[in-house]
Design an enzyme around this catalytic site. Sequence first.
Site, PDB file in Angstrom:
ATOM      1  N   GLU A 237       1.904  -0.448  -4.699  1.00  0.00           N
ATOM      2  CA  GLU A 237       0.915   0.550  -5.099  1.00  0.00           C
ATOM      3  C   GLU A 237       1.613   1.897  -4.992  1.00  0.00           C
ATOM      4  OE1 GLU A 237      -1.784   2.239  -2.516  1.00  0.00           O
ATOM      5  OE2 GLU A 237      -3.390   2.452  -3.963  1.00  0.00           O
TER       6      GLU A 237
ATOM      7  N   ASP B 140       0.827  -1.213   0.000  1.00  0.00           N
ATOM      8  CA  ASP B 140       0.000   0.000   0.000  1.00  0.00           C
ATOM      9  C   ASP B 140       0.864   1.268   0.000  1.00  0.00           C
ATOM     10  OD1 ASP B 140      -2.847   0.907   0.463  1.00  0.00           O
ATOM     11  OD2 ASP B 140      -1.851   1.927   2.133  1.00  0.00           O
TER      12      ASP B 140
ATOM     13  N   HIS C  57     -10.578  -1.585  -5.139  1.00  0.00           N
ATOM     14  CA  HIS C  57     -11.493  -1.139  -4.084  1.00  0.00           C
ATOM     15  C   HIS C  57     -11.525   0.380  -3.941  1.00  0.00           C
ATOM     16  CE1 HIS C  57      -7.532  -1.193  -2.411  1.00  0.00           C
ATOM     17  NE2 HIS C  57      -7.947  -0.455  -1.417  1.00  0.00           N
TER      18      HIS C  57
HETATM   19  O1  TEU Z   1      -4.765   4.054  -1.560  1.00  0.00           O
HETATM   20  C1  TEU Z   1      -3.813   5.107  -1.678  1.00  0.00           C
HETATM   21  C2  TEU Z   1      -4.082   5.885  -2.884  1.00  0.00           C
HETATM   22  O2  TEU Z   1      -3.560   5.584  -3.913  1.00  0.00           O
HETATM   23  C3  TEU Z   1      -5.074   6.952  -2.780  1.00  0.00           C
HETATM   24  O3  TEU Z   1      -4.958   7.826  -3.861  1.00  0.00           O
HETATM   25  C4  TEU Z   1      -6.369   6.232  -2.793  1.00  0.00           C
HETATM   26  O4  TEU Z   1      -6.579   5.833  -4.143  1.00  0.00           O
HETATM   27  C5  TEU Z   1      -7.480   6.978  -2.199  1.00  0.00           C
HETATM   28  O5  TEU Z   1      -8.620   6.426  -2.728  1.00  0.00           O
HETATM   29  C6  TEU Z   1      -7.485   8.462  -2.512  1.00  0.00           C
HETATM   30  O6  TEU Z   1      -8.159   8.693  -3.708  1.00  0.00           O
HETATM   31  C7  TEU Z   1      -4.341   3.072  -0.627  1.00  0.00           C
HETATM   32  C8  TEU Z   1      -5.488   2.091  -0.444  1.00  0.00           C
HETATM   33  O7  TEU Z   1      -5.733   1.426  -1.678  1.00  0.00           O
HETATM   34  C9  TEU Z   1      -6.693   2.882   0.020  1.00  0.00           C
HETATM   35  O8  TEU Z   1      -7.844   2.026   0.108  1.00  0.00           O
HETATM   36  C10 TEU Z   1      -6.375   3.458   1.382  1.00  0.00           C
HETATM   37  O9  TEU Z   1      -7.454   4.293   1.779  1.00  0.00           O
HETATM   38  C11 TEU Z   1      -5.085   4.302   1.334  1.00  0.00           C
HETATM   39  O10 TEU Z   1      -4.018   3.687   0.611  1.00  0.00           O
HETATM   40  C12 TEU Z   1      -4.550   4.496   2.743  1.00  0.00           C
HETATM   41  O11 TEU Z   1      -4.091   3.260   3.217  1.00  0.00           O
END
Ligand code: TEU
Length: 566
Positions: free
Chosen positions: A264, A206, A337
């Site tokens: 990610e 993440d 998600h």
């Molecule tokens: O998402 C981080 C991220 O890429 C953010 O841009 C995310 O897409 C968020 O929707 C803002 O638009 C990761 C996880 O996939 C996300 O579900 C978590 O909320 C976040 O990190 C924090 O852990």
Amino acid sequence: MASDWWKSAVVYQVYPRSFQDSNGDGVGDLQGIRSRLDHLEWLGVDVIWLSPIYASPQADNGYDIADYQAIDPTFGTLDDFDALLADVHARGMKLVMDLVVNHTSDEHPWFLESRSSPRSPKRDWYWWSDPREGFEAGQPGAEPTNWRSFFSGPAWTLDEESGQYFLHLFHPKQPDLNWENPEVREAVYAMMRWWLDRGVDGFRMDVINLISKVLPLTDGEPLPGGLGNGFPLYANGPRVHEFLQEMHREVFAGREGELITVGETPGVTTDHAVLFTDPARAEVDMVFQFEHVDVDHGPAGKFDPQPLDLVRLKAIVHRWQEALAERGWNSLYWDNHDQPRVVSRFGDDRDHWAESAKALAAVLHLQRGTPYVYQGEEIGMTNAGFTSIDQYRDVEALNAYDELRALDMPEDRILDGLAAMSRDNARTPVQWDDSPHAGFTTGTPWLPATANHAWLNAAAQREDPDSVAAFYRELIALRHRIQVVAHGDFTMLLPEDPRVFAYRRELDGTRLTVVANLSGEPVEAPVDVHGASLILHNRGAAATLTTAGAGIVPLEPWETRVYLTD
Ligand code: TEU
């Protein structure tokens, strides 16, 4: 097993709280996942990625972890996890955990100890800072930097006890770990080894490109405006590759060939992605980039969506395919998600639901890279169609609503943006059948199933050879069966065509040509498929396709064809 086995693999993402409930509490769980492994095996996926199942207060649906080595009771027990892992392995699939180590929950013992006192041995496991010079603690503008968090509001929260602020790029209940501290890194690596020793086959990491920040963290001048975009200062920092190479040495060494790792990396560029994924650098196998899922964000951001510009989208795909052609590897995704459902976003979930769902699947799955299928995407699940803020559960959506209302944006415009782009669109229960709550739970679901589950569900598609699910199954089988899909090179065709998405893959004389009409109008695509065999299309077995002429492929709205020359 080849060390790069994952280049011909397909990964399926399970968001446990919305996948399958087994005990009637309205939230998905591990036993529920076990009960649905037949579906995943039928689909033909190779790897299952589980979104977080660890102990968590659920401030961000589990991406706020309070104990990395315990299963949250919502999802079950460690015994349930071991049983799931054994089932997955017995079926010849692998299981990957979601590693959230840029931040923990504020209820994690590490943070509780860090917060206990400025003299705590764990104080610098997190980012603590005095109020900005010239400001009193708690005074507006006293935050050490004026960065906006991903979830609206400031990225710093005051700890009244000590009068210091702590950094949280996301929710205040998600304090950022200080990766500059080797004790933090060692603790993370030990936890990762614990999961690998338990039999886990890898990690999705993440926001892993946020773990290295530009130092000193708080020296920058305030960014223009009230809260500003600190991303250039807290992302892709100077030690990010060093940390990942250290992680590789400390955690993955000796296990090469068995694992799959995907970072990610929001905001990553192709240059950085080559550095992250070049196998010679031993960092991660692939990354999730975001350019193609930011392509429709408007001037006011994510919740100000614009119509898809297919030429721009194709240029992004083309650039990423070219950038990682020689060194590194692409992940391929539309949904997860955090993203709205692709058939509603880039397809046509009204007049051409099935064809557009299949067309988008084909243009993604036949690219060079590892495809990721998000739960429900394989049956063409649509956005939820929410019309009131009361229907939303996601902290990002709820905070954005308040932030935009405070900026006097009209409520109907905000609700339109949330309906199109909110993460809750991806978090409605998987639609297994046409029974109440779509067969997801016998209780009251934490988020209601979308009404179209009455006809849009896995049971209705399983025996239908023309279904969206059957088409995903065929695409996955193609990747397993035909080498050019996983290993061929990539040439974009018709880059400037606003309706046709077409490209070629070639390997040792074998040529695969994908021609998709991603519009609601018939087209004549100027693509030469002379001498090639039509191996797949998305119009169903009974359809009569117009024969391709010399250099022309006639396509009905959303019609997609795949040709092979070998
Ligand atoms: O998402 C981080 C991220 O890429 C953010 O841009 C995310 O897409 C968020 O929707 C803002 O638009 C990761 C996880 O996939 C996300 O579900 C978590 O909320 C976040 O990190 C924090 O852990």
